[in-house]
Scaffold this motif. Structure first.
Motif, PDB file in Angstrom:
ATOM      1  N   GLY A  52       0.795  -1.332   0.079  1.00 21.07           N
ATOM      2  CA  GLY A  52       0.276  -0.001  -0.056  1.00 21.07           C
ATOM      3  C   GLY A  52       0.697   1.204   0.043  1.00 21.07           C
ATOM      4  N   MET A  53       1.983   1.266   0.774  1.00 20.37           N
ATOM      5  CA  MET A  53       2.637   2.343   0.928  1.00 20.37           C
ATOM      6  C   MET A  53       3.675   2.632  -0.275  1.00 20.37           C
ATOM      7  N   LEU A  54       3.763   1.543  -1.247  1.00 23.69           N
ATOM      8  CA  LEU A  54       4.551   1.694  -2.325  1.00 23.69           C
ATOM      9  C   LEU A  54       3.885   2.570  -3.276  1.00 23.69           C
ATOM     10  N   TRP A  70      -3.773  -1.761   4.407  1.00 25.62           N
ATOM     11  CA  TRP A  70      -3.768  -0.557   3.157  1.00 25.62           C
ATOM     12  C   TRP A  70      -4.262   0.578   3.935  1.00 25.62           C
ATOM     13  N   LEU A  71      -4.991   0.426   4.939  1.00 26.15           N
ATOM     14  CA  LEU A  71      -5.501   1.582   5.763  1.00 26.15           C
ATOM     15  C   LEU A  71      -4.470   2.350   6.438  1.00 26.15           C
ATOM     16  N   SER A 102       1.241   7.179   5.198  1.00 29.47           N
ATOM     17  CA  SER A 102       1.529   7.924   3.933  1.00 29.47           C
ATOM     18  C   SER A 102       1.121   9.213   3.927  1.00 29.47           C
ATOM     19  N   TYR A 103      -0.018   9.638   4.389  1.00 29.76           N
ATOM     20  CA  TYR A 103      -0.758  10.674   4.691  1.00 29.76           C
ATOM     21  C   TYR A 103      -0.439  11.701   5.663  1.00 29.76           C
ATOM     22  N   PHE A 104       0.060  11.181   6.822  1.00 33.08           N
ATOM     23  CA  PHE A 104       0.569  12.028   7.921  1.00 33.08           C
ATOM     24  C   PHE A 104       2.131  11.929   7.904  1.00 33.08           C
ATOM     25  N   GLY A 154      -2.160  -2.512 -11.790  1.00 31.23           N
ATOM     26  CA  GLY A 154      -2.192  -1.402 -12.782  1.00 31.23           C
ATOM     27  C   GLY A 154      -2.964  -0.272 -12.226  1.00 31.23           C
ATOM     28  N   MET A 155      -4.093  -0.626 -11.564  1.00 29.11           N
ATOM     29  CA  MET A 155      -5.030   0.537 -11.208  1.00 29.11           C
ATOM     30  C   MET A 155      -4.487   0.922  -9.737  1.00 29.11           C
ATOM     31  N   PHE A 156      -4.251   0.217  -8.905  1.00 34.89           N
ATOM     32  CA  PHE A 156      -3.993   0.518  -7.492  1.00 34.89           C
ATOM     33  C   PHE A 156      -2.644   1.079  -7.120  1.00 34.89           C
ATOM     34  N   LEU A 157      -1.668   0.554  -8.031  1.00 32.94           N
ATOM     35  CA  LEU A 157      -0.312   1.287  -7.607  1.00 32.94           C
ATOM     36  C   LEU A 157      -0.306   2.854  -8.296  1.00 32.94           C
TER      37      LEU A 157
END
Length: 401
Positions: free
Chosen positions: A28-30, A148-149, A155-157, A234-237
């Motif tokens: 997720g962080m990638l 992912w959460l 990633s946000y903070f 393809g979509m989520f990254l």
């Protein structure tokens, strides 16, 4: 006695699920790290695509090698080895200053991740009663949404304020947890019942997969795994980067992706409920069709409300389908080739994970519209859905052998 088994099952779910969550945290962080590296290292879309693709190359190799190993040395041992591999790799990648070094470490991280996922689902599948197996494996997959959460929150903070290196160091913490797993974790009772002399070689296992008895389910799994992984990576990254292309700032993109990520949880929980009520084929086909429709509307969205709605539905259906796929895959084979069969299907699917991000990078470079790109993923998911519909056999409450 029954209660004791249930507690043991919950403990196994918790142990495997936490490992699954740490895996998801890294992947997720990638997607957020790629967006940050674009700015810091001035990466081209093609270079950005290679980061996701090298990760998937590692996952393909890991799923293949560790799937075979799981049928030789046990599910538990492989689960611990793979978790350590990707955790240590994540910590070391925080120290890199060049794209080349980062890509090498992403390969090893991917290998650990690719091996851990099918082996963990196999371990859990073989350790719970048939009437609960599908639900428990989907619940195992729901830990992915938790990861992912957490990755979205970090990633946000963390990334905008402290940098991507700190985020990667945080993701290395699972290495300590992997060591803890060695204490008292039971291996699969079905694997433990097989004598060492009865275990077959990798070549024999591959031959069994494509024998007349199993070739239909092997072909079905390889196709659907390819379609699902190709479209997912393809979509989520590219989600944070796609949001940027649609005019949102880096921080605002992270915020919207965080909202979309929350939608994964109800996707898993509804799939977990439906999978024992209506069956594996129902969940896979319906949730893949929902994914395809959502992907199309996400690509064509031109307002914030449309983008968020389609993104939320995309997360809901896509991750519910993943839960169904991980529950369905180990049920196609007997214990003696279950690790090999599940691992090789996942490994073939990871080829799609290599091509998906590279395709997006290439098409973006050629100024192909986001709507066209997501239409391609919509079609790929539809192929997966119809493959399950026509080739798949229902395995609900089937006793494993």
């Amino acid at each position: 006695m029954k209660n004791k088994k249930e507690i043991s099952g919950r403990r196994l779910l918790g142990i495997a699920g936490m490992g699954w969550m740490f895996d998801a945290m890294d992947v997720g962080m990638l997607s957020f790290i790629i967006a940050a590296l674009k700015v810091e290292w001035d990466l081209s879309p093609g270079q950005m695509g290679w980061i996701g693709s090298v990760n998937s190359i590692g996952m393909a190799v890991g799923a293949l090698i560790f799937g075979l190993m799981a049928d030789k040395i046990g599910r538990k041992n492989v689960f611990i080895i793979t978790l350590l591999l990707f955790s240590i790799g994540s910590g070391l990648s925080a120290l890199t200053t060049t794209l080349g070094a980062f890509l090498v470490l992403r390969f090893f991280i991917g290998a650990g991740l690719g091996g851990e996922l099918p082996v963990a689902s196999t371990l859990v599948s073989e350790s719970v009663p048939a009437e609960k197996r599908g639900r428990v494996v989907v619940l195992l997959e729901s830990f992915w949404a938790g990861g992912w959460l957490v990755s979205a929150l970090i990633s946000y903070f963390v990334i905008p304020k402290y940098g991507w290196q700190i985020a990667l160091i945080i993701s290395a913490i699972p290495a300590l947890y992997a060591l803890y797993l060695r204490i008292g974790l039971p291996d699969s009772p079905r694997f433990s019942a097989i004598k060492k002399t009865e275990r077959i070689s990798a070549f024999q296992g591959f031959a069994r997969l494509w024998s007349k008895e199993y070739r239909r389910q092997t072909a079905m799994l390889w196709i659907v795994w390819f379609c699902v992984v190709f479209s997912y990576y393809g979509m989520f990254l590219w989600l944070p980067s796609v949001m940027g292309m649609k005019g949102f700032s880096l921080v605002k993109s992270f915020e919207y992706v965080l909202i979309m990520t929350v939608a994964q949880l109800p996707g898993y929980f509804t799939a977990a409920w439906f999978i024992e009520k209506f069956g594996r084929k129902f969940v896979l086909v319906v949730y893949l069709l929902g994914t395809a429709v959502s992907a199309y509307f996400f690509g064509t969205a031109d307002t914030t409300a449309q983008l968020l709605t389609a993104g939320i539905l995309l997360s809901f259906f896509n991750l519910g389908a993943w839960g169904g796929l991980y529950a369905y895959s180990p049920e196609q084979y007997p214990t003696i080739i279950r690790g090999t069969g599940t691992g090789m299907a996942a490994s073939f699917g990871r080829i799609g994970g290599v091509l998906g991000p590279l395709l997006v990078g290439s098409l973006v470079t050629k100024n192909v519209s986001i709507s066209t790109i997501f239409t391609i993923f919509c079609i790929a998911v539809l192929v997966g859905a119809f493959t399950v519909l026509f080739l798949g056999k229902e395995t609900k409450r089937k006793e494993l052998v």
